[in-house]
Design an enzyme around this catalytic site. Structure first.
Site: not given
Ligand code: NAD
Ligand code: ZN
Length: 315
Positions: A201, A135, A190, A71, A198, A93, A205, A194, A217, A180
């Site tokens: 997105h 972003e 949201e 939980r 998006n 999120k 998405h 907020r 992404h 942010k």
């Molecule tokens: N929660 C939120 O508010 C929010 C906001 C924006 C995006 N997101 C989510 O975030 C995700 C995208 O995140 P991302 O772009 O970080 O992608 P990711 O987490 O897939 O990382 C990208 C790649 O980089 C590698 N990597 C990470 N750190 C590294 C480092 N320091 N050195 C070498 N390689 C490294 C990872 O293994 C992966 O292959 C999506 O799923 C998106 O929906 C969430």
């Molecule tokens: Zn995003």
């Protein structure tokens, strides 16, 4: 890459390292179940905490595990991609993807802390740096015109992979985090403002999902921002010249601004319908009024758009 450093910094007997394969394809119920089961087998109790060490995928997934484990136990985010540092790790999120769409199952679970250590960017590949800039560019478009142009002026530094962290780069990352955090703190669940986060997105998405996650992404969001700006200008919501400016900065950052060849407009519309922002059939999109300000203050920060208007923007 960095788990051993964390282990060395925390009491090594109290920490277990669980890993998942890299990539959006693993932000799934299956990964959530596997991580949760491993924690249960190892006997983690309600006095445990999760450290989410990785990019946005790990942050969303580990945050979701933490929020549902017994939980809810605390999560500390240690983002290792530029994108996760300036965006995904902030705002509480969490979630996973389903075949119907991204992030459709999840929770709000605010981290106990977010630790940003810029040195981890040393190992981050160029493609991921660019994706993170998407972003940052979004933050400029939605809230701060001067910031957008500061990012555009610093692309060489932001994309350099020589391990140098300049003061300018530090201040840009801090400004993005501020934007942010400010938006999120004014609307934690949201219910209104907020929505502006998006931007890019709704189309993004859909494009990301339809690419089978071969687009990252940030890349999909870049395409989404270019097209949604064009849409905003076409329907008279955005000031003239907004869309070309957004597209230009994206192109300078080496990000895509057009749909991948062979994208079906119908498939994109269909994928957009399962997006969370769709209410009673009409697609609502967060659109810019101009660079630095979003439209729709009186309608929950989204604008209702017809299928025909979307088709035109996507064509
Ligand atoms: N929660 C939120 O508010 C929010 C906001 C924006 C995006 N997101 C989510 O975030 C995700 C995208 O995140 P991302 O772009 O970080 O992608 P990711 O987490 O897939 O990382 C990208 C790649 O980089 C590698 N990597 C990470 N750190 C590294 C480092 N320091 N050195 C070498 N390689 C490294 C990872 O293994 C992966 O292959 C999506 O799923 C998106 O929906 C969430
Ligand atoms: Zn995003």
């Amino acid at each position: 890459l960095y788990a051993e450093q964390i282990r060395a910094a925390v009491d090594a007997h109290t920490i277990d390292v669980l890993t998942v394969p890299a990539g959006e394809n693993y932000k799934t119920r299956e990964s959530w179940a596997s991580l949760t089961d491993q924690m249960l087998v190892r006997g983690f109790g309600r006095d445990s905490a999760v450290i989410a060490l990785g990019g946005g995928v790990v942050g969303d997934l580990a945050g979701f595990v933490a929020s549902t484990y017994m939980r809810g136990i605390p999560v500390v985010q240690i983002p290792t991609t530029l994108l996760a540092m300036i965006d995904a790790s902030i705002g509480g999120k969490t979630g996973i993807d389903t075949p119907a769409g991204k992030n459709l199952v999840g929770t709000f679970h605010y981290p106990a802390g977010v630790i940003v250590e810029l040195q981890v960017l040393d190992t981050l590949p160029l493609r991921e740096r660019r994706a993170g800039l998407a972003e940052a560019i979004k933050h400029g478009v939605i809230a701060d015109e001067a910031y957008l142009f500061a990012v555009a002026d610093s692309l060489t530094e932001m994309l350099a992979t020589d391990g140098e962290i300049s003061d300018r780069m530090l201040s840009l990352i801090v400004r993005s985090i501020e934007i942010k955090a400010e938006v999120v703190s004014r609307d934690e669940r949201e219910e209104g403002l907020r929505q502006i986060l998006n931007f890019g997105h709704t189309i993004g998405h859909a494009v990301e999902l339809l690419s089978g996650y071969s687009l990252h992404h940030g890349e999909a969001v870049a395409i989404g921002m270019a097209l949604e700006s064009r849409l905003a200008e076409h329907i008279g919501v955005a000031q003239k010249g907004t869309a070309p400016k957004v597209a230009e900065v994206l192109r300078l950052a080496g990000l895509p601004t057009e749909l991948p060849p062979g994208s079906g407009v119908d498939a994109i519309l269909e994928a957009m319908r399962s997006d969370k922002k769709v209410r009673t059939g009409t697609i609502r999109v967060s659109l810019p009024a101009r660079i630095g300000a979003m439209a729709g203050a009186k309608s929950g920060w989204t604008v209702s758009v017809s299928d025909d208007q979307l088709r035109e923007a996507l064509a």
